[in-house]
Design a protein around this motif. Structure first.
Motif: not given
Length: 291
Positions: A79-80, A82, A90, A162-163, A274, A276-277, A281
């Motif tokens: 996870l980013p 943020d 997530a 996928s993104p 968002q 993400r791969k 998120y």
């Protein structure tokens, strides 16, 4: 020292009388529909860091009528870091694929098409006379008899994350049956169907909802017991049915949504979603809505 003891006493009392009962309103399990439930129990103790509290929920989707153990372990997510918003969720693609598997095992993804399910103004009826353009021999062999189509999803569709993109590629088989005068069903043809489906997800203040956006289905002939079969013409008929009947029903189910694990009176706002791969998120701010 006296002040310290009083503060500690007040904190302990507040935790016992207020915080612990409130945290118990966090759902351990939640119902999605009459088939699916979600297990939100913790897989480990929450980890407190300098700026963040990490809470790992199990997030296991299961059949409410017949719960079986998960076959494979949950994949880890990177996870980013943020910190602009108060809370982040997530959700692994694994959760949605478990849901797909449960629906598939329960037979929820299969469908049948009979003549009374077609619109009254449909140019094609499900009987052997109307099916002559698809396969001319069927009316000669089975004059003036009704037909039924049974669709089966070969395996549970896998959601590819996928993104910026969500997609599925379900594979189906459709078997055609003639309804004999004895009411018995006799198989007459079998078709393979593949299609690409794109998905969109939306979040509100308590749950995630979805919608499918399908491409046109591609049809191939697997077997015919009534001679020549016009696959291209049947493909046009099938796409009409899928786009006007089946997918709207599926989207109506997806619109019911998957609940997020939130304590009582908590609502999310300022949502930031968002893709993400391999996981979704969601960032949000939290508001306590006391009623």
């Amino acid at each position: 020292k006296v002040l310290e003891n009083k503060v500690c006493e007040m904190i302990q009392k507040s935790v016992t009388s207020d915080l612990q009962p409130y945290l118990q309103t966090l759902p351990v399990t939640a119902e999605i529909d009459n088939v699916l439930g979600i297990d939100y129990s913790l897989v480990a103790a929450p980890q407190a860091k300098a700026q963040v509290l990490d809470v790992m929920f199990k997030g296991e989707i299961f059949n409410r009528n017949h719960r079986s153990p998960v076959a494979t372990p949950t994949p880890t997510m990177s996870l980013p870091e943020d910190s602009k918003q108060m809370v982040y969720f997530a959700i692994s693609d694994y959760a949605f694929n478990i849901a797909s598997r449960v629906y598939h095992q329960a037979g929820y993804l299969n469908f049948s098409i009979t003549d009374d399910m077609l619109p009254h103004d449909s140019g094609i009826r499900l009987n052997t006379k109307a099916f002559r353009p698809f396969t001319p021999q069927i009316y000669k062999k089975y004059p003036d008899m009704k037909l039924e189509l049974l669709g089966t999803v070969v395996s549970a569709p896998i959601l590819n994350v996928s993104p910026g993109n969500l997609s599925l590629a379900p594979q189906m088989e459709i078997e055609g049956f003639v309804i004999l005068p004895t009411s018995a069903r006799e198989p007459v043809f079998r078709l393979g169907v593949v299609t690409n489906v794109f998905a969109s997800l939306t979040f509100n203040n308590s749950k995630v909802t979805g919608m499918l956006h399908p491409d046109k289905a591609q049809v191939r002939l697997i077997e015919s017991k009534v001679g020549m079969f016009n696959v291209n013409l049947f493909q046009a008929f099938l796409n009409y049915y899928l786009l006007n009947s089946l997918y709207p029903d599926v989207n109506a189910e997806l619109a019911q949504g998957f609940p997020l694990p939130l304590p009582r009176h908590i609502q999310l706002h300022d949502l930031d979603f968002q893709i993400r791969k391999d996981f979704l998120y969601l960032g949000a701010n939290v508001q306590y809505m006391r009623v």
